[in-house]
Every structure is written in C-alpha cells, then in structure tokens.
Design a protein around this motif. Structure first.
Motif, PDB file in Angstrom:
ATOM      1  N   MET A   1      -5.549  65.453  60.531  1.00  0.00           N
ATOM      2  CA  MET A   1      -4.007  65.572  60.814  1.00  0.00           C
ATOM      3  C   MET A   1      -3.927  66.569  61.551  1.00  0.00           C
ATOM      4  O   MET A   1      -3.962  68.041  61.572  1.00  0.00           O
ATOM      5  N   LYS A   2      -2.825  66.520  62.600  1.00  0.00           N
ATOM      6  CA  LYS A   2      -2.930  67.449  63.783  1.00  0.00           C
ATOM      7  C   LYS A   2      -1.264  68.292  62.627  1.00  0.00           C
ATOM      8  O   LYS A   2      -1.035  68.008  61.568  1.00  0.00           O
ATOM      9  N   THR A   3      -1.768  69.774  63.087  1.00  0.00           N
ATOM     10  CA  THR A   3      -0.949  70.631  62.502  1.00  0.00           C
ATOM     11  C   THR A   3      -0.523  71.208  63.302  1.00  0.00           C
ATOM     12  O   THR A   3       0.398  71.876  64.442  1.00  0.00           O
ATOM     13  N   ILE A   4       1.241  71.754  62.615  1.00  0.00           N
ATOM     14  CA  ILE A   4       1.860  72.894  62.910  1.00  0.00           C
ATOM     15  C   ILE A   4       2.095  74.280  62.349  1.00  0.00           C
ATOM     16  O   ILE A   4       1.712  74.311  61.357  1.00  0.00           O
ATOM     17  N   GLN A   5       1.719  74.922  63.738  1.00  0.00           N
ATOM     18  CA  GLN A   5       1.666  76.553  63.084  1.00  0.00           C
ATOM     19  C   GLN A   5       2.715  77.415  63.284  1.00  0.00           C
ATOM     20  O   GLN A   5       3.213  77.260  64.261  1.00  0.00           O
ATOM     21  N   VAL A   6       3.374  77.952  62.297  1.00  0.00           N
ATOM     22  CA  VAL A   6       4.429  78.580  62.238  1.00  0.00           C
ATOM     23  C   VAL A   6       3.536  79.879  61.454  1.00  0.00           C
ATOM     24  O   VAL A   6       2.883  80.763  60.606  1.00  0.00           O
ATOM     25  N   VAL A   7       4.041  81.214  62.874  1.00  0.00           N
ATOM     26  CA  VAL A   7       3.081  82.484  62.919  1.00  0.00           C
ATOM     27  C   VAL A   7       5.148  82.641  62.351  1.00  0.00           C
ATOM     28  O   VAL A   7       5.423  83.248  63.204  1.00  0.00           O
ATOM     29  N   ALA A   8       4.448  84.187  61.308  1.00  0.00           N
ATOM     30  CA  ALA A   8       5.575  85.499  61.406  1.00  0.00           C
ATOM     31  C   ALA A   8       5.033  86.356  61.671  1.00  0.00           C
ATOM     32  O   ALA A   8       3.965  86.918  60.724  1.00  0.00           O
ATOM     33  N   VAL A   9       6.726  87.283  62.045  1.00  0.00           N
ATOM     34  CA  VAL A   9       6.229  88.446  62.446  1.00  0.00           C
ATOM     35  C   VAL A   9       7.301  89.726  61.709  1.00  0.00           C
ATOM     36  O   VAL A   9       8.139  89.233  62.063  1.00  0.00           O
ATOM     37  N   ARG A  10       6.856  90.396  60.693  1.00  0.00           N
ATOM     38  CA  ARG A  10       7.747  91.380  60.445  1.00  0.00           C
ATOM     39  C   ARG A  10       7.943  92.601  61.617  1.00  0.00           C
ATOM     40  O   ARG A  10       7.255  93.196  61.780  1.00  0.00           O
ATOM     41  N   VAL A  11       9.344  92.387  61.871  1.00  0.00           N
ATOM     42  CA  VAL A  11       9.305  93.965  62.734  1.00  0.00           C
ATOM     43  C   VAL A  11       9.511  94.585  62.965  1.00  0.00           C
ATOM     44  O   VAL A  11       8.760  95.525  63.600  1.00  0.00           O
ATOM     45  N   SER A  12       9.530  95.493  61.551  1.00  0.00           N
ATOM     46  CA  SER A  12       9.108  96.877  60.456  1.00  0.00           C
ATOM     47  C   SER A  12       7.587  97.093  61.563  1.00  0.00           C
ATOM     48  O   SER A  12       7.833  98.852  61.409  1.00  0.00           O
ATOM     49  N   GLU A  13       7.142  95.947  61.125  1.00  0.00           N
ATOM     50  CA  GLU A  13       5.597  96.367  60.893  1.00  0.00           C
ATOM     51  C   GLU A  13       5.261  96.686  62.320  1.00  0.00           C
ATOM     52  O   GLU A  13       4.307  97.295  62.914  1.00  0.00           O
ATOM     53  N   ALA A  14       5.742  96.065  62.964  1.00  0.00           N
ATOM     54  CA  ALA A  14       5.231  95.870  64.209  1.00  0.00           C
ATOM     55  C   ALA A  14       6.204  96.390  65.213  1.00  0.00           C
ATOM     56  O   ALA A  14       5.759  96.612  66.235  1.00  0.00           O
ATOM     57  N   ALA A  15       6.775  97.302  65.451  1.00  0.00           N
ATOM     58  CA  ALA A  15       7.709  98.175  65.628  1.00  0.00           C
ATOM     59  C   ALA A  15       7.013  98.736  66.720  1.00  0.00           C
ATOM     60  O   ALA A  15       7.396  99.658  67.820  1.00  0.00           O
ATOM     61  N   CYS A  16       6.338 100.214  65.771  1.00  0.00           N
ATOM     62  CA  CYS A  16       5.356 100.779  66.397  1.00  0.00           C
ATOM     63  C   CYS A  16       4.433 100.861  67.598  1.00  0.00           C
ATOM     64  O   CYS A  16       4.122 101.855  68.309  1.00  0.00           O
ATOM     65  N   LEU A  17       4.381  98.999  67.874  1.00  0.00           N
ATOM     66  CA  LEU A  17       3.817  98.522  68.466  1.00  0.00           C
ATOM     67  C   LEU A  17       4.549  97.938  69.807  1.00  0.00           C
ATOM     68  O   LEU A  17       3.344  97.921  71.181  1.00  0.00           O
TER      69      LEU A  17
END
Length: 246
Positions: A1-17
């Motif tokens: 079966m085909k899949t919808i991929q949902v990716v969640a990014v937490r802003v506070s953890e990524a802000a340093c990059l």
C-alpha cells in the motif's frame, strides 16, 4: 500500500542549525526570511523550508539547493522542475512544530494548529465552522473544547490546502464530521465549483498543545509519522521513525 509520510520538526531543537542550513535556501527564500519581524517566525520559516528541501532532495536523489519552487495563485508550493511527477507535498507550521507531508498518490494538504485557551469560545469561529460542526463543538465540555476546536480547524485547513485553494473557499460551506467508524470524513463542500468528493482525512498525532490533520485525494493509505532529529547526516539532518503510525 502507498504511504503518506508526515515528518514533524520541533522548531526549538532545530533553531541552532538555521545558520548552517541557510546555504541550502535560495536568494528569494533568504529575502523572504529577512522580512519576518520576529526572530522566531524567521527561524520557523527557514527551518521549514530547509527541512522540506532536504526531504524532497533525498526522495528525488538531488541536491536540496538545486530544487526550484513555484506557487499557484493561492500560494501552494510545487516544484518547477519535477523529475518525479507523482510527488506531492505540503507544509504547515504553528507554535513549536513544522509538519511536512509527502506522497505520490495525488494532491494532499496538512495543517497543524496550536491549542489556545481562547478556543473555548466559538464566537471567533462563526465564519469557520458549519452548523453541524458548531453544534458538535458546543456539546464538548469547556475543558476539552480548545483541543477539539483546534483539531476541527486543522482538518478544514488541511482540506482547502489539499485542493489548492486555501481560504479562498467559504469555510462555513464545508463540513467535516465523524464517519461511521469515528474517523473524520468530508460531509459536504457547497462551494462552487463542485469538486471530487473522494478525500481521505486522517488526524496526525502530535505533541500536547497542538492538533494536526492530513488530507489526500483517493482511498485508504498508510500514514507514517516521523519526527525529525537534528544531527550529523548527509544534509546535516537525519530522520528517525517515531514510535507510532497514525
């Protein structure tokens, strides 16, 4: 079966990059980022676009900074040159999170809303919810209502993003209600022109204080929810699978 991929990014953890990822963005994207007055809004946009580029680049086996985006009249993004014509994607952000949805089954939309105590009152949503939706939400206890209002709002936003029209359609003339199995279904969309009705709606599990939903055209698909982990990888970012599937 085909899949919808949902990716969640937490802003506070990524802000340093943000600085590390800024070389992935186009000149137009960097210019848009600079127009945000608040630093957190600027970071959220840059993190969202950089992570979207990395995800699509990985999927298409191209460099993220080589991707060129365009937008329709209502602002929905698409690739100007898409070697994989079946790829569809959409992005939403609110509060601490940026969500991306990617799939190859047809148009899709995703939305996330931050839950706020002011959502106990439905007065501010008179232009948003249909009568059946409003009646259902009034029956929810005041303590639980903000979560349910945010979720109902996210479902509708995801739907209008999936069809590519955004808030150009009258939200009150769209109604999304629980189906026989309890999952949300499109009860009606009375906006002209009449659109296809075979839309699937799935709520997305996210952290407390937020509500999210993804909508796509066609029948049942698996929805694979993952959380983006910041680390050392090919693009400086890596994806790891979350504990559960939606």
């Amino acid at each position: 079966m085909k899949t919808i991929q949902v990716v969640a990014v937490r802003v506070s953890e990524a802000a340093c990059l943000v600085v590390d990822e800024s070389d992935v963005l186009s000149a137009a994207e960097l210019s848009k980022a600079e127009r945000f007055r608040k630093r957190e809004d600027r970071w959220r946009f840059m993190i969202g676009r950089a992570s979207l580029r990395a995800l699509i680049g990985e999927r298409l086996c191209v460099e993220p900074d080589s991707l060129e985006f365009g937008a329709n009249a209502h602002g929905k993004l698409h690739l100007l040159s898409n070697p994989d014509a079946s790829l569809w994607f959409n992005t939403s952000h609110s509060g601490e999170w940026v969500l991306h949805a990617l799939g190859d089954g047809g148009p899709l939309g995703i939305d996330i809303e931050q839950v706020k105590s002011s959502m106990r009152s439905l007065e501010d949503f008179r232009m948003v919810f249909s009568k059946p939706e409003s009646d259902r939400l009034r029956r929810v206890s005041p303590a639980d209502r903000p979560q349910q209002v945010a979720l109902a709002w996210a479902r509708k936003e995801a739907y209008v993003k999936a069809i590519g029209e955004g808030l150009n359609r009258s939200m009150r003339d769209i109604s999304i209600e629980p189906g026989p199995d309890g999952r949300p279904v499109l009860a009606y969309d009375r906006n002209p022109p009449t659109l296809r009705q075979d839309w699937s709606i799935r709520d997305v599990p996210v952290a407390d204080g937020h509500a999210a939903s993804v909508v796509w055209s066609g029948g049942a698909l698996d929805v694979d929810v993952r959380e983006w982990e910041m680390g050392i990888g090919a693009q400086g970012l890596t994806v790891s699978e979350a504990a559960a599937h939606a």
